[in-house]
Design a protein around this motif. Structure first.
Motif, PDB file in Angstrom:
ATOM      1  N   PRO A 113       0.796  -1.244   0.000  1.00  0.00           N
ATOM      2  CA  PRO A 113       0.000   0.000   0.000  1.00  0.00           C
ATOM      3  C   PRO A 113       0.820   1.281   0.000  1.00  0.00           C
ATOM      4  N   TRP A 114       2.132   1.180   0.299  1.00  0.00           N
ATOM      5  CA  TRP A 114       2.989   2.365   0.265  1.00  0.00           C
ATOM      6  C   TRP A 114       3.475   2.672  -1.144  1.00  0.00           C
ATOM      7  N   GLU A 115       3.386   1.703  -2.036  1.00  0.00           N
ATOM      8  CA  GLU A 115       3.925   1.848  -3.391  1.00  0.00           C
ATOM      9  C   GLU A 115       5.388   2.313  -3.340  1.00  0.00           C
ATOM     10  N   TYR A 116       6.134   1.680  -2.451  1.00  0.00           N
ATOM     11  CA  TYR A 116       7.525   2.053  -2.244  1.00  0.00           C
ATOM     12  C   TYR A 116       8.281   0.893  -1.617  1.00  0.00           C
ATOM     13  N   LYS A 117       9.566   0.752  -1.996  1.00  0.00           N
ATOM     14  CA  LYS A 117      10.467  -0.203  -1.358  1.00  0.00           C
ATOM     15  C   LYS A 117      11.855   0.424  -1.283  1.00  0.00           C
ATOM     16  N   ILE A 118      12.606   0.022  -0.262  1.00  0.00           N
ATOM     17  CA  ILE A 118      13.909   0.624   0.003  1.00  0.00           C
ATOM     18  C   ILE A 118      14.951   0.095  -0.978  1.00  0.00           C
ATOM     19  N   SER A 119      15.463   0.980  -1.831  1.00  0.00           N
ATOM     20  CA  SER A 119      16.496   0.587  -2.794  1.00  0.00           C
ATOM     21  C   SER A 119      17.797   1.343  -2.561  1.00  0.00           C
ATOM     22  N   TRP A 120      17.849   2.172  -1.517  1.00  0.00           N
ATOM     23  CA  TRP A 120      19.069   2.904  -1.195  1.00  0.00           C
ATOM     24  C   TRP A 120      19.121   3.113   0.309  1.00  0.00           C
ATOM     25  N   ASN A 121      19.945   4.018   0.774  1.00  0.00           N
ATOM     26  CA  ASN A 121      20.152   4.219   2.205  1.00  0.00           C
ATOM     27  C   ASN A 121      18.843   4.582   2.906  1.00  0.00           C
ATOM     28  N   ALA A 122      18.382   3.693   3.801  1.00  0.00           N
ATOM     29  CA  ALA A 122      17.089   3.888   4.449  1.00  0.00           C
ATOM     30  C   ALA A 122      17.069   5.131   5.336  1.00  0.00           C
ATOM     31  N   ARG A 123      18.199   5.479   5.929  1.00  0.00           N
ATOM     32  CA  ARG A 123      18.236   6.677   6.773  1.00  0.00           C
ATOM     33  C   ARG A 123      17.961   7.924   5.942  1.00  0.00           C
ATOM     34  N   ASN A 124      18.497   7.963   4.734  1.00  0.00           N
ATOM     35  CA  ASN A 124      18.231   9.107   3.863  1.00  0.00           C
ATOM     36  C   ASN A 124      16.756   9.193   3.497  1.00  0.00           C
ATOM     37  N   VAL A 125      16.105   8.046   3.341  1.00  0.00           N
ATOM     38  CA  VAL A 125      14.675   8.026   3.053  1.00  0.00           C
ATOM     39  C   VAL A 125      13.902   8.634   4.220  1.00  0.00           C
ATOM     40  N   VAL A 126      14.258   8.232   5.442  1.00  0.00           N
ATOM     41  CA  VAL A 126      13.564   8.716   6.637  1.00  0.00           C
ATOM     42  C   VAL A 126      13.717  10.227   6.809  1.00  0.00           C
ATOM     43  N   LEU A 127      14.915  10.739   6.527  1.00  0.00           N
ATOM     44  CA  LEU A 127      15.191  12.156   6.781  1.00  0.00           C
ATOM     45  C   LEU A 127      14.876  13.071   5.602  1.00  0.00           C
TER      46      LEU A 127
END
Length: 441
Positions: free
Chosen positions: A169-183
């Motif tokens: 349901p997020w239409e997203y998956k982690i393909s790089w640095n997860a911390r950068n995604v969060v911030l």
């Protein structure tokens, strides 16, 4: 035989390592990959005759400097805050440095020293930043060369999940640095629109996102990047009324992320003990819970949505309504959320990611107004050779080859906005199916 030293063997390094090793027999160079995880390095370099692992602690100055002294070229894919350590060593031992990370104030202070040492430090040589700069400058220079006057420049880029793997349901998956995604987006954004400076806070970025249409994909949402204005001078567009750089996401992602912000789950602030804290208590700290209602309805009331909305489905998918204890020791909200995303939005072995980049340029030439769209769509091969790894790693690899073959006559601290850099790099990227299509209106 020349030597290349790569710091970092993480997600973005895979295709860079593949490229350097594929070219090593022809050009006779040797690659040393540095990381704290020996097994990770070996998984990336295999049994190649042209590669060696170096499992060290990056903080070990003696080991780090010994490796830098013995190499001809340094590439850094370390977390951004560690680049300055590598940069100072490269300056000390007079080694050229390439990285995909942004130029920051610390490295800017060394700009004169880098130039005086007759060295090349090329920053922002990845995807975004990197391919965005090169492709944009090629378009801008082409328009200006033909007498065009640019009055609007908008550039969008996003690391997304491929439609074939878009199954949550997020239409997203982690393909790089997860911390950068969060911030991402936490610093807000500033850009120029119709002659006025626009500033948005973090809480505004993901609220009611506008969309752009990507040929073959449909509508994607976007939110402005941290500081678009920083690139107006670099792109030599000082008098342009509209200038914006932005990040692309599927629309559902932005709605869900907006909910996480409202719940206070993205804060990169003080740490607290998570030993006896459940995911439910963590995620509902800001919610006044009514015991007569379900968790979903309490959350929905707080967020101003219905209990059956897709946002509630997104939050449930993350598992943050669970009574399970977090038990990660002392962590802050951003670190807990990173842990959640890495587990719940991870890419499976069969999953593929996708990179989408779009430039929209409005310009006037011979009293005729023209809107140009230049877009790129890159699909990943699997969860290792991702589109992200490909588009971050290959520009670095191509420039590394140019430097090693003495085909770069450039010194100082730079980003890739010059024709002598972007023309050959973009040309070779096309050989790897990284290319732009153009539409004129």
């Amino acid at each position: 035989m020349k030597h290349v030293l790569l710091f970092g063997a993480g997600k973005s390094a895979t295709c860079l390592i593949d490229y350097l090793l594929a070219n090593a027999p022809k050009y006779k160079w040797h690659l040393t990959v540095v990381d704290s995880d020996l097994l990770l390095i070996k998984s990336k370099i295999g049994k190649s005759y042209y590669a060696s692992p170096a499992a060290i602690d990056i903080k070990d100055q003696a080991e780090r400097q010994k490796l830098i002294q013995e190499t001809d070229l340094v590439i850094s894919l370390l977390p951004p805050h560690l680049h300055i350590t590598i940069a100072k060593d490269c300056l000390k031992f007079k080694k050229n440095l390439l990285t995909a990370s942004y130029i920051d104030p610390e490295i800017s202070k060394l700009a004169k020293d880098i130039e005086d040492a007759n060295l090349l430090f090329m920053y922002e040589m990845g995807l975004d930043p990197g391919i965005d700069h090169m492709s944009a400058m090629k378009l801008i220079h082409s328009i200006e060369k033909k007498g065009g006057q640019i009055f609007s420049f908008k550039s969008y880029c996003g690391g997304l999940v491929s439609p074939d793997s878009n199954d949550n349901p997020w239409e997203y998956k982690i393909s790089w640095n997860a911390r950068n995604v969060v911030l991402a987006g936490s610093s807000g954004a500033i850009y120029r629109e119709k002659g006025k400076i626009k500033e948005l806070g973090y809480k505004q970025l993901f609220d009611h996102n506008k969309t752009v249409n990507i040929p073959g994909l449909g509508k994607l949402a976007f939110y402005p990047n941290r500081d678009s204005l920083n690139y107006i001078d670099l792109y030599n567009l000082q008098n342009i009324p509209t200038f914006m750089r932005a990040t692309l996401r599927y629309p559902d992602f932005c709605e869900g992320w907006n909910a996480l912000i409202k719940l206070g789950l993205t804060k990169d602030a003080d740490k607290f003990d998570t030993s006896n804290l459940s995911f439910l208590k963590w995620s509902t700290r800001a919610v006044k819970m009514d015991k007569s209602l379900t968790i979903e309805d309490n959350m929905a009331n707080f967020l101003g949505v219905t209990g059956k909305s897709k946002v509630i489905k997104q939050l449930k998918f993350l598992g943050i309504f669970s009574e399970e204890l977090i038990n990660l020791g002392d962590k802050n909200d951003a670190e807990i959320l990173q842990h959640v995303l890495e587990n719940q939005l991870r890419m499976e072995p069969h999953d593929k990611d996708m990179i989408v980049m779009l430039h929209e340029i409005d310009f006037e030439r011979r009293d005729l107004n023209t809107k140009m769209q230049s877009y790129m769509i890159v699909q990943g091969e699997d969860n290792l050779r991702t589109a992200m790894a490909k588009t971050v790693g290959l520009p670095l690899g191509i420039l590394a080859k140019m430097v090693l073959l003495d085909k770069v006559d450039l010194k100082g601290l730079h980003i890739p906005v010059l024709p002598s850099i972007y023309n050959p790099v973009l040309k070779e990227l096309e050989e790897h199916d990284i290319r732009f299509e153009e539409i004129f209106d």
